[in-house]
Design a protein around this motif. Structure first.
Motif, PDB file in Angstrom:
ATOM      1  N   ARG A 174      -4.101  -5.575   0.664  1.00  0.00           N
ATOM      2  CA  ARG A 174      -3.198  -4.608   0.045  1.00  0.00           C
ATOM      3  C   ARG A 174      -3.519  -4.455  -1.444  1.00  0.00           C
ATOM      4  NH1 ARG A 174       2.515  -5.756   3.239  1.00  0.00           N
ATOM      5  NH2 ARG A 174       1.544  -6.415   5.189  1.00  0.00           N
ATOM      6  N   ASP A 207      -6.597  -3.229  -6.602  1.00  0.00           N
ATOM      7  CA  ASP A 207      -6.788  -3.472  -5.174  1.00  0.00           C
ATOM      8  C   ASP A 207      -7.078  -4.958  -4.992  1.00  0.00           C
ATOM      9  OD1 ASP A 207      -6.476  -0.820  -4.427  1.00  0.00           O
ATOM     10  OD2 ASP A 207      -8.621  -0.379  -4.608  1.00  0.00           O
ATOM     11  N   ASP A 246       0.824  -1.202   0.000  1.00  0.00           N
ATOM     12  CA  ASP A 246       0.000   0.000   0.000  1.00  0.00           C
ATOM     13  C   ASP A 246       0.858   1.252   0.000  1.00  0.00           C
ATOM     14  OD1 ASP A 246      -2.595  -1.024  -0.109  1.00  0.00           O
ATOM     15  OD2 ASP A 246      -2.563  -1.519   2.016  1.00  0.00           O
TER      16      ASP A 246
END
Length: 309
Positions: free
Chosen positions: A266, A161, A148
């Protein structure tokens, strides 16, 4: 302004200063140790300074050598980057990409033939590793990293994502209608090398569907997500895995997602050194990859399991 010494002498100095060894510098430059020593002597004579203390079994930079070394090293580094830029400006040759094992196996590999058809002169080499590989040491052009917080000093482009969800065998699918049906089942989960306490796990998933914390104890934690998915395929357990990693086997009909509740994990980013981001082959791969990611998010699968903000 003083005339610059010969580049061959400066090259010899840079290699010896880096290795602190005439023998290793000679091997790197495909020269004899005598030739390296001669070039060092030529450099010291022209500069009228001593660059190395020649000890019995080792070398040590003099004060003047320590001053000169970073300038010479940086100059050759810039030269190498410039030459590399020229050689990589065509969409041909080799493109080295590293990413996680599960992303390479489940998502990237099935799509790469499309890229190869677009750029048949470019050979893509994929290094699948859950360890972050150094770009220079492993001659990597692009890394698709699970993070991230990509390094702000490097070029980074958001790809996808990721989320986690339970998956099970097709046989078990009919027996699971609600989250409570999972409580008395054998569970496995994925704890990769970079796993941290705040990352999604079974306890967090059950809490997200409104079940109170309870004594959830997976029968196994695997460091390889593919092993979790295989456990589900073989009807050995229900696995909590990545939506992206599970996509290939769900679309094949080998596993099912009985409950569509997902937890954010993440994200995947394409990362590379700034200077490589400008090369034609990296730009071509990035444009293609982001296009594939858009299509995946917009697919029925992505619409179901990948909520957007």
């Amino acid at each position: 302004m003083k005339r610059l010494p010969p580049l061959t002498s400066l090259q010899a100095f840079e290699a010896v200063a880096r290795h602190m060894s005439i023998k290793l510098a000679a091997e790197e430059l495909s020269l004899t140790p005598t030739a390296i020593s001669h070039r060092l002597k030529t450099l010291e004579t022209q500069l009228d300074i001593q660059l190395f203390h020649r000890l019995t079994r080792s070398l040590k930079l003099t004060t003047e050598g320590e001053i000169l070394q970073p300038y010479v090293s940086n100059a050759f580094g810039q030269l190498n980057q410039g030459v590399a830029q020229l050689s990589m400006d065509e969409i041909e040759g080799e493109l080295v990409v590293t990413t996680t094992r599960s992303f390479a196996w489940s998502w990237l590999s099935p799509r790469l033939p499309k890229f190869s058809r677009l750029y048949p002169q470019l050979e893509v080499k994929v290094i699948a590793s859950d360890t972050v590989l150094d770009f220079a040491r492993y001659s990597v052009d692009i890394s698709i990293r699970y993070t991230d917080k990509p390094d702000p000093a490097q070029h980074a482009a958001w790809v996808l994502d990721d989320f986690v969800m339970p998956v099970c065998s097709k046989k078990l699918r009919t027996q699971i209608q609600r989250p409570e049906d999972l409580l008395d089942r054998d569970l496995v989960e994925y704890e990769w090398l970079g796993f941290q306490p705040g990352d999604p796990n079974w306890q967090a998933w059950f809490a997200s569907v409104g079940l109170p914390p309870c004594a959830i104890r997976p029968i196994a934690n695997f460091s390889d997500e593919i092993m979790c998915i295989e456990a589900a395929i073989d009807n050995r357990a229900i696995a909590l895995v990545s939506v992206i990693a599970a996509s290939r086997e769900i679309e094949r009909g080998r596993i099912a997602a009985p409950i569509a509740q997902v937890l954010k994990d993440r994200s995947y980013y394409l990362v590379c050194p700034q200077e490589r981001a400008r090369t034609a082959k990296v730009r071509a791969f990035e444009d293609w990859l982001l296009g594939e990611a858009d299509m995946f998010r917009d697919s029925p699968y992505g619409q179901r399991f990948m909520p957007s903000d």
